[in-house]
Design a protein around this motif. Structure first.
Motif, mmCIF file in Angstrom:
data_model
loop_
_atom_site.group_PDB
_atom_site.id
_atom_site.type_symbol
_atom_site.label_atom_id
_atom_site.label_comp_id
_atom_site.label_asym_id
_atom_site.label_seq_id
_atom_site.Cartn_x
_atom_site.Cartn_y
_atom_site.Cartn_z
ATOM 1 N N SER A 153 13.766 3.920 3.066
ATOM 2 C CA SER A 153 12.366 4.305 2.838
ATOM 3 C C SER A 153 12.160 5.058 1.529
ATOM 4 C CB SER A 153 11.877 5.182 4.003
ATOM 5 O OG SER A 153 12.709 6.326 4.151
ATOM 6 N N ASN A 154 13.212 5.632 0.959
ATOM 7 C CA ASN A 154 13.063 6.445 -0.253
ATOM 8 C C ASN A 154 13.577 5.738 -1.504
ATOM 9 O OD1 ASN A 154 12.002 8.714 1.137
ATOM 10 N ND2 ASN A 154 14.067 9.290 1.783
ATOM 11 N N ASN A 155 13.570 4.440 -1.489
ATOM 12 C CA ASN A 155 14.086 3.712 -2.643
ATOM 13 C C ASN A 155 12.957 3.315 -3.593
ATOM 14 O OD1 ASN A 155 12.866 1.882 -0.981
ATOM 15 N ND2 ASN A 155 14.491 0.371 -1.035
ATOM 16 N N HIS A 156 13.337 2.689 -4.698
ATOM 17 C CA HIS A 156 12.405 2.163 -5.708
ATOM 18 C C HIS A 156 11.517 3.257 -6.302
ATOM 19 C CE1 HIS A 156 12.787 -2.050 -3.672
ATOM 20 N NE2 HIS A 156 13.894 -1.668 -4.289
ATOM 21 N N ARG A 157 12.113 4.440 -6.549
ATOM 22 C CA ARG A 157 11.405 5.520 -7.239
ATOM 23 C C ARG A 157 12.022 5.643 -8.628
ATOM 24 N NH1 ARG A 157 11.759 10.633 -3.471
ATOM 25 N NH2 ARG A 157 13.896 9.842 -3.214
ATOM 26 N N MET A 158 11.307 5.188 -9.624
ATOM 27 C CA MET A 158 11.864 5.052 -10.955
ATOM 28 C C MET A 158 12.310 6.387 -11.540
ATOM 29 S SD MET A 158 12.857 3.251 -13.467
ATOM 30 C CE MET A 158 12.190 1.622 -13.056
ATOM 31 N N PHE A 159 11.417 7.382 -11.614
ATOM 32 C CA PHE A 159 11.755 8.643 -12.270
ATOM 33 C C PHE A 159 12.831 9.406 -11.499
ATOM 34 C CE2 PHE A 159 7.413 7.839 -13.882
ATOM 35 C CZ PHE A 159 7.710 7.814 -15.240
ATOM 36 N N TYR A 160 12.749 9.367 -10.176
ATOM 37 C CA TYR A 160 13.791 10.013 -9.369
ATOM 38 C C TYR A 160 15.135 9.342 -9.601
ATOM 39 C CZ TYR A 160 16.547 11.321 -5.274
ATOM 40 O OH TYR A 160 17.552 11.758 -4.443
ATOM 41 N N SER A 161 15.146 8.015 -9.614
ATOM 42 C CA SER A 161 16.391 7.271 -9.805
ATOM 43 C C SER A 161 16.984 7.543 -11.190
ATOM 44 C CB SER A 161 16.140 5.775 -9.624
ATOM 45 O OG SER A 161 15.657 5.491 -8.332
ATOM 46 N N LEU A 162 16.116 7.561 -12.226
ATOM 47 C CA LEU A 162 16.605 7.821 -13.574
ATOM 48 C C LEU A 162 17.121 9.253 -13.718
ATOM 49 C CD1 LEU A 162 13.885 6.026 -15.746
ATOM 50 C CD2 LEU A 162 16.270 5.328 -15.432
ATOM 51 N N LEU A 220 25.103 1.867 -15.264
ATOM 52 C CA LEU A 220 24.922 0.609 -14.543
ATOM 53 C C LEU A 220 25.590 0.604 -13.182
ATOM 54 C CD1 LEU A 220 25.421 -1.904 -17.503
ATOM 55 C CD2 LEU A 220 23.279 -1.131 -16.474
ATOM 56 N N CYS A 221 26.525 1.526 -12.960
ATOM 57 C CA CYS A 221 27.162 1.622 -11.653
ATOM 58 C C CYS A 221 26.473 2.624 -10.726
ATOM 59 C CB CYS A 221 28.635 2.006 -11.813
ATOM 60 S SG CYS A 221 29.673 0.698 -12.511
ATOM 61 N N VAL A 222 25.681 3.519 -11.298
ATOM 62 C CA VAL A 222 25.022 4.553 -10.485
ATOM 63 C C VAL A 222 23.554 4.218 -10.220
ATOM 64 C CG1 VAL A 222 24.314 6.988 -10.441
ATOM 65 C CG2 VAL A 222 26.590 6.363 -11.270
ATOM 66 N N PHE A 223 22.841 3.743 -11.246
ATOM 67 C CA PHE A 223 21.405 3.505 -11.108
ATOM 68 C C PHE A 223 21.052 2.526 -9.988
ATOM 69 C CE2 PHE A 223 17.498 1.200 -12.167
ATOM 70 C CZ PHE A 223 16.598 2.255 -12.210
ATOM 71 N N PRO A 224 21.765 1.392 -9.830
ATOM 72 C CA PRO A 224 21.394 0.470 -8.734
ATOM 73 C C PRO A 224 21.430 1.116 -7.355
ATOM 74 C CG PRO A 224 22.864 -0.626 -10.266
ATOM 75 C CD PRO A 224 22.842 0.822 -10.653
ATOM 76 N N ALA A 225 22.380 2.045 -7.151
ATOM 77 C CA ALA A 225 22.470 2.707 -5.843
ATOM 78 C C ALA A 225 21.240 3.575 -5.586
ATOM 79 C CB ALA A 225 23.745 3.543 -5.775
ATOM 80 N N TYR A 226 20.833 4.353 -6.585
ATOM 81 C CA TYR A 226 19.641 5.193 -6.415
ATOM 82 C C TYR A 226 18.370 4.345 -6.325
ATOM 83 C CZ TYR A 226 22.042 9.627 -7.062
ATOM 84 O OH TYR A 226 22.855 10.727 -6.894
ATOM 85 N N TRP A 227 18.299 3.287 -7.072
ATOM 86 C CA TRP A 227 17.104 2.445 -7.058
ATOM 87 C C TRP A 227 16.962 1.696 -5.736
ATOM 88 C CZ3 TRP A 227 12.620 1.779 -9.222
ATOM 89 C CH2 TRP A 227 11.947 0.569 -9.082
#
Length: 211
Positions: free
Chosen positions: A76-85, A147-154
């Motif tokens: 439910s908390n995915n696809h948050r651009m600024f948080y993920s970055l 590239l190994c961390v961002f996909p997990a947060y996104w």
């Protein structure tokens, strides 16, 4: 033959990109970085151009796969651009500092300085990699972690399992030694006078293994 070689490379790209998003992003980034380092005359005629195009096309299959939508519904908390970055940036700094300050890697870097000249003379692949620009390799070090961390947060909103960092570390270590080699060539640092030579070199390897 060259055509068979390229066909096998394309097949390997297709299989590798199909494993997961992390490898997909790493493969695309590496091909694009190498392509950017080519001369203007080589950019559209080199095999790297067509390999990069194939990597991007195969990546579209991964991105547009219907299973991605189904999987994202479980978080439910995915696809948050600024948080993920933001979280990715913090993790990038954390792991970069942790890895480059790791005692065995620092010791291995000193040992590598003593043997890199011989490696450069004996390995044709190493000679070609040395032609990469310093900024390309330095950027690659940070890109590997990103590239190994961002996909997990996104995709999930959290780092979760650190298996993606295992992939990052696996790619980071050889890229780091390439970076060390290029820095030494730019600064004209040779293996002559390195304290880790002869018996000291063997002792250094044993010490690194013990660490």
């Amino acid at each position: 033959g060259k055509k068979i070689h390229i066909a096998l490379c394309i097949l390997a790209l297709f299989i590798t990109i199909g494993f997961n998003e992390v490898l997909m992003l790493l493969v695309c980034a590496i091909h694009i970085l190498i392509w950017l380092g080519l001369t203007k005359e080589e950019k559209l005629r080199s095999a790297w151009f067509w390999l990069a195009i194939c990597a991007l096309l195969f990546s579209l299959i991964m991105i547009l796969a219907p299973g991605n939508t189904t999987r994202s519904m479980h978080f439910s908390n995915n696809h948050r651009m600024f948080y993920s970055l933001g979280m990715t940036l913090l993790q990038m700094i954390r792991f970069f500092i942790t890895w480059v300050s790791y005692a065995p890697l620092l010791l291995a870097s000193l040992l590598f300085i003593g043997i890199r000249d011989a490696l450069h003379k004996q390995s044709a692949l190493f000679q070609r990699l040395t032609n990469l620009k310093l900024w390309q390799v330095f950027t690659l070090l940070w890109l590997i972690i990103f590239l190994c961390v961002f996909p997990a947060y996104w995709n999930t909103g959290m780092l979760g399992q650190h298996r993606t960092l295992n992939t990052a570390c696996f790619m980071f270590i050889p890229a780091w030694f390439l970076f060390v080699h290029i820095v030494c060539r730019r600064l004209e640092i040779t293996g002559q006078g390195n304290i880790f030579q002869g018996k000291m070199q063997r002792c250094g390897f044993l010490l690194m293994a013990a660490c």
